[in-house]
Design a protein around this motif. Structure first.
Motif, mmCIF file in Angstrom:
data_model
loop_
_atom_site.group_PDB
_atom_site.id
_atom_site.type_symbol
_atom_site.label_atom_id
_atom_site.label_comp_id
_atom_site.label_asym_id
_atom_site.label_seq_id
_atom_site.Cartn_x
_atom_site.Cartn_y
_atom_site.Cartn_z
ATOM 1 N N ASN A 149 0.852 -1.182 0.000
ATOM 2 C CA ASN A 149 0.000 0.000 0.000
ATOM 3 C C ASN A 149 0.892 1.238 0.000
ATOM 4 O O ASN A 149 1.655 1.451 0.940
ATOM 5 N N PRO A 150 0.837 2.106 -1.022
ATOM 6 C CA PRO A 150 1.733 3.270 -1.062
ATOM 7 C C PRO A 150 1.508 4.254 0.075
ATOM 8 O O PRO A 150 2.432 4.963 0.465
ATOM 9 N N ALA A 151 0.298 4.295 0.624
ATOM 10 C CA ALA A 151 0.049 5.172 1.773
ATOM 11 C C ALA A 151 0.875 4.731 2.971
ATOM 12 O O ALA A 151 1.343 5.561 3.763
ATOM 13 N N VAL A 152 1.087 3.418 3.117
ATOM 14 C CA VAL A 152 1.928 2.886 4.184
ATOM 15 C C VAL A 152 3.403 3.075 3.843
ATOM 16 O O VAL A 152 4.201 3.505 4.680
ATOM 17 N N GLN A 153 3.776 2.789 2.607
ATOM 18 C CA GLN A 153 5.172 2.937 2.199
ATOM 19 C C GLN A 153 5.668 4.370 2.387
ATOM 20 O O GLN A 153 6.841 4.596 2.709
ATOM 21 N N SER A 154 4.780 5.342 2.213
ATOM 22 C CA SER A 154 5.181 6.747 2.326
ATOM 23 C C SER A 154 5.560 7.144 3.745
ATOM 24 O O SER A 154 6.137 8.216 3.956
ATOM 25 N N THR A 155 5.237 6.303 4.746
ATOM 26 C CA THR A 155 5.536 6.643 6.144
ATOM 27 C C THR A 155 6.886 6.122 6.619
ATOM 28 O O THR A 155 7.294 6.398 7.752
ATOM 29 N N ILE A 156 7.597 5.376 5.778
ATOM 30 C CA ILE A 156 8.856 4.755 6.206
ATOM 31 C C ILE A 156 9.889 5.793 6.631
ATOM 32 O O ILE A 156 10.717 5.544 7.509
#
Length: 296
Positions: A149-156
């Motif tokens: 999910n890119p929304a999750v990946q963006s939080t790394i």
């Protein structure tokens, strides 16, 4: 049903796609100055509130090379529709992929149409996209790096110890602040253990899972573009990867992989999005095709 078997049946040609210094001034007059780490954390919190997303992906992934994709997704229920084109294959490699009710549907010019019996789509289940690295299953059609999910990946980037402001840039007509930092799996683990709240800890657990799915060897460099509303507009991930290789009668060996360089641009957030399964009358069951292949 294995990913390798799926790819042999499905794809034409028989191959599978497999810092804490002050941030820049906000363009809004009177806005307080915040540190890069605080700005990134605010954007991560807002990303957790995304219920639907329309986004674009460009860049290179291991084993596939250059790709372009545009996708829409919902989180409840978890659905996704993507049109993807692998442009380094030397031929037309377009695919349309949908995930609805834990079934994957695949169509496009990369399909071996001789196996479709006059229909336009293959279906395969169970199929999962956008969950944890261990749960995702696209049978080798989607690269692992875009199964998340890119929304999750963006939080790394919240796990970075060297995040810094690069400057102001415009992304698709929106004024943003560009941040950059590096992240390792050990860094995400440390951020998880030091999390001050359950929500922050859960975010780092999810980030570590997404990092694992990327198969990064060492350090991941992340660029993040955040608007004045504290929402992510774009992020880029770059790093060297590792791969698993085994020969007949030989143990599994971890080897150097190819570089990863992907940019995700958020086009619309939390807008009404409808994703439907293709008509059943125009869909061929992949399971039957796999059974035939394995029997042969």
């Amino acid at each position: 049903m294995t990913s390798a078997t799926f790819a042999v049946v499905l794809l034409a040609g028989g191959t599978s796609a497999c810092g804490e210094g002050p941030a820049s001034n906000s363009p809004n007059q009177g806005s307080p100055r915040v540190t890069p780490a605080t700005a990134v954390a605010k954007a991560a919190t807002n990303s957790e509130r995304i219920t639907s997303l329309h986004y674009r992906v460009t860049g290179t992934v291991p084993d596939m090379g250059r790709l372009e994709a545009e996708a829409s997704m919902n989180t409840e229920p978890l659905t996704m529709s993507m049109k993807m084109n692998a442009t380094d294959q030397g031929r037309d490699r377009q695919l349309e992929v949908r995930f609805v009710d834990e079934v994957m549907y695949v169509s496009g010019s990369a399909i071996d149409f001789e196996k479709l019996d006059g229909k336009s789509w293959f279906s395969a289940d169970p199929a999962v996209w956008g969950r944890s690295a261990g749960d995702n299953q696209s049978y080798g059609i989607l690269p692992r790096q875009i199964e998340g999910n890119p929304a999750v990946q963006s939080t790394i980037l919240t796990a970075s110890k060297d995040v810094r402001s690069i400057g102001m840039e415009t992304i698709d007509g929106t004024r943003t602040t560009h941040y950059r930092g590096t992240v390792t799996s050990n860094g995400i683990g440390a951020a998880r253990d030091a999390a001050a709240s359950e929500a922050a800890r859960e975010r780092q657990i999810n980030s570590l899972d997404q990092f694992t799915a990327l198969r990064i060897e060492g350090t991941l460099t992340i660029d993040l573009w955040i608007g004045d509303d504290n929402h992510t507009r774009q992020f880029r991930m770059r790093g060297d990867t590792y791969a698993a290789r085994s020969g007949e009668g030989k143990p599994l060996e971890i080897v150097d992989g190819e570089p990863l360089d992907l940019t995700f641009t958020f086009l619309d957030v939390n807008q009404p999005t409808t994703i439907k399964a293709p008509p059943s009358a125009d869909t061929a069951d992949l399971g039957a095709q796999v059974d035939e292949t394995q029997a042969g």
